[in-house]
Design a protein around this motif. Structure first.
Motif, PDB file in Angstrom:
ATOM      1  N   ASP A 181       0.843  -1.181   0.000  1.00  0.00           N
ATOM      2  CA  ASP A 181       0.000   0.000   0.000  1.00  0.00           C
ATOM      3  C   ASP A 181       0.887   1.242   0.000  1.00  0.00           C
ATOM      4  O   ASP A 181       1.614   1.488   0.966  1.00  0.00           O
ATOM      5  N   PRO A 211       0.208  -0.832  -8.130  1.00  0.00           N
ATOM      6  CA  PRO A 211      -0.922  -0.988  -9.060  1.00  0.00           C
ATOM      7  C   PRO A 211      -1.049   0.206  -9.996  1.00  0.00           C
ATOM      8  O   PRO A 211      -0.726   1.339  -9.637  1.00  0.00           O
ATOM      9  N   HIS A 212      -1.537  -0.044 -11.196  1.00  0.00           N
ATOM     10  CA  HIS A 212      -1.716   1.036 -12.168  1.00  0.00           C
ATOM     11  C   HIS A 212      -2.775   2.042 -11.743  1.00  0.00           C
ATOM     12  O   HIS A 212      -2.559   3.245 -11.901  1.00  0.00           O
ATOM     13  N   PRO A 213      -3.930   1.585 -11.218  1.00  0.00           N
ATOM     14  CA  PRO A 213      -4.926   2.571 -10.790  1.00  0.00           C
ATOM     15  C   PRO A 213      -4.343   3.483  -9.698  1.00  0.00           C
ATOM     16  O   PRO A 213      -3.753   3.023  -8.742  1.00  0.00           O
ATOM     17  N   GLY A 214      -4.508   4.764  -9.882  1.00  0.00           N
ATOM     18  CA  GLY A 214      -4.014   5.703  -8.888  1.00  0.00           C
ATOM     19  C   GLY A 214      -2.640   6.259  -9.179  1.00  0.00           C
ATOM     20  O   GLY A 214      -2.162   7.156  -8.477  1.00  0.00           O
ATOM     21  N   LEU A 215      -1.952   5.735 -10.212  1.00  0.00           N
ATOM     22  CA  LEU A 215      -0.665   6.321 -10.568  1.00  0.00           C
ATOM     23  C   LEU A 215      -0.881   7.764 -11.017  1.00  0.00           C
ATOM     24  O   LEU A 215      -1.874   8.071 -11.684  1.00  0.00           O
ATOM     25  N   ALA A 217      -1.143  11.020 -13.004  1.00  0.00           N
ATOM     26  CA  ALA A 217      -1.310  11.214 -14.445  1.00  0.00           C
ATOM     27  C   ALA A 217      -0.201  12.059 -15.048  1.00  0.00           C
ATOM     28  O   ALA A 217       0.004  12.032 -16.266  1.00  0.00           O
ATOM     29  N   ARG A 247       3.446   5.178 -19.440  1.00  0.00           N
ATOM     30  CA  ARG A 247       4.098   3.987 -18.896  1.00  0.00           C
ATOM     31  C   ARG A 247       5.204   3.524 -19.834  1.00  0.00           C
ATOM     32  O   ARG A 247       5.051   3.603 -21.055  1.00  0.00           O
TER      33      ARG A 247
END
Length: 407
Positions: A181, A211-215, A217, A247
């Motif tokens: 986390d 994880p990709h979600p939350g990287l 922008a 990415r």
């Protein structure tokens, strides 16, 4: 390592001892400890020196010969950046025109060494007093590097003249368990992200499992592998990401004292939908950095192939994919397909017995079968060896018998 042990190691006797020990050999460690005790060496100093010998041996895989002149903590070795990757970090800051980098979580100083070694001024901090002292020892040859025992987040970056920031937050608990986390990193990732409002040239090393979600922008997120081992992901902001957000996967291969690389980036073709089809004559497994970056579709296009299953990172081709040149690292590991069969333990056992297979390499994706369990069930006998790939094809479990392609 505690403060008393460090004090003993930094004494003239301690420094001479740790640098005089033979290359670490676990089988000889007890005998060496007994010899040192017989020679009258203080037991605590002997233990600390032997620990450093062991840590140096472990660190050589990341830092090469530099490890022989450094001190380490156990956590510091685990989190230290490999020298070949740290050098690439330094090049980013140089290319961005940065002159002074604040390394907010310096640890044993691996990245700070690379920064200072390329001429950047460095302000390195660590919240742990012993670790900061170890970093001071390791950076002793670089007058342009200053180490402080401090919380890097408390620095007045503008007043310090810092125009580049780097952080490698701790991703393990005190018990050694990995932390996945980002909010539980030390310091928390959000707190480090916020620094880009003060210093746009911000870089953050994170775990490759992020994880990709939350990287963010506005960052380039780059996954890096070295010789097939995915070692990190990095978040690069502002001038440290000259090609803009997105990415990317950086594949590094080291051999014979040289390093080759291959960069794959996402772009306007992020919605690539590779073909899915039957097994061809060749099978390719994309590098782990490519998979973690979510660029399997891009690798499939580069290899000129198709996927065996839309959800599984195996690429198949009817002809060998173009081989990389001598300056380029391969995007994937290639295999020649020798046989294909639906998964049946009885059939597979008979197949291997007929060929006298006693040694088996098992690779898998998209199946619950474990290699250890499979080997025990097959009861292998013989002198031949084979490589199996367990995976799904058109939704059904299959076994591919393959052989690695040369090179």
């Amino acid at each position: 390592m505690d403060a008393p042990s460090l004090t003993k190691l930094l004494s003239p006797q301690g420094w001479a001892l740790v640098n005089s020990l033979p290359p670490y050999d676990e089988k000889q460690a007890m005998a060496l400890a007994m010899r040192l005790r017989a020679e009258g060496v203080d037991p605590d100093l002997a233990a600390a020196a032997l620990t450093q010998s062991r840590l140096r041996a472990k660190a050589r895989a990341k830092l090469g010969d530099f490890a022989d002149g450094m001190l380490f903590t156990a956590d510091g070795v685990e989190q230290a950046t490999r020298l070949v990757v740290a050098a690439l970090h330094a090049r980013r800051y140089l290319a961005a025109g940065v002159t002074k980098v604040a390394d907010l979580t310096t640890g044993v100083g691996a990245d700070a060494l690379a920064f200072a070694g390329t001429g950047l001024r460095v302000l390195a901090t660590d919240v742990d007093e012993v670790t900061a002292a170890v970093a001071t020892v390791n950076l002793r040859h670089f007058p342009e590097a200053e180490v402080r025992h401090a919380d890097g987040l408390s620095l007045d970056l503008v007043a310090e003249g810092v125009d580049g920031v780097y952080a490698d937050p701790a991703r393990r608990t005190r018990g050694g368990r990995r932390v996945f986390d980002p909010a539980a990193y030390a310091p928390p990732l959000d707190a480090v992200w916020a620094l880009r409002d003060q210093v746009p040239a911000l870089g953050i090393k994170v775990g490759p499992g992020i994880p990709h979600p939350g990287l963010p922008a506005d960052a380039e997120t780059q996954w890096v592998s070295v010789d097939g081992d995915v070692v990190e992901a990095g978040l690069w902001f502002g001038p440290l990401a000259p090609d803009g957000p997105g990415r990317s996967a950086l594949v590094l291969a080291t051999a014979g004292g040289t390093t080759t690389s291959r960069l794959l980036r996402s772009g306007g073709d992020d919605d690539l939908a590779p073909d899915v089809g039957a097994v061809g004559a060749y099978l390719y497994e994309p590098d782990g950095a490519v998979i973690r970056a979510g660029l399997v579709a891009h690798a499939t296009a580069e290899l000129g192939g198709r996927l065996l299953d839309r959800t599984i990172a195996y690429v198949t081709t009817d002809a060998p994919a173009p081989a990389p040149d001598d300056a380029t690292a391969p995007l994937a590991t290639g295999y020649r397909v020798l046989d294909v069969m639906g998964f049946s333990l009885k059939r597979l056992k008979a197949y291997l017995r007929e060929r006298g297979v006693g040694r088996l390499t098992v690779k898998k994706r998209g199946t619950a079968v474990t290699p250890e369990q499979l080997r025990s069930q097959l009861a292998l006998k013989g002198d031949a060896e084979a490589t199996l790939v367990l995976t799904r094809i058109a939704g059904a479990q299959h076994v591919l018998v393959v052989e690695p392609l040369a090179g």
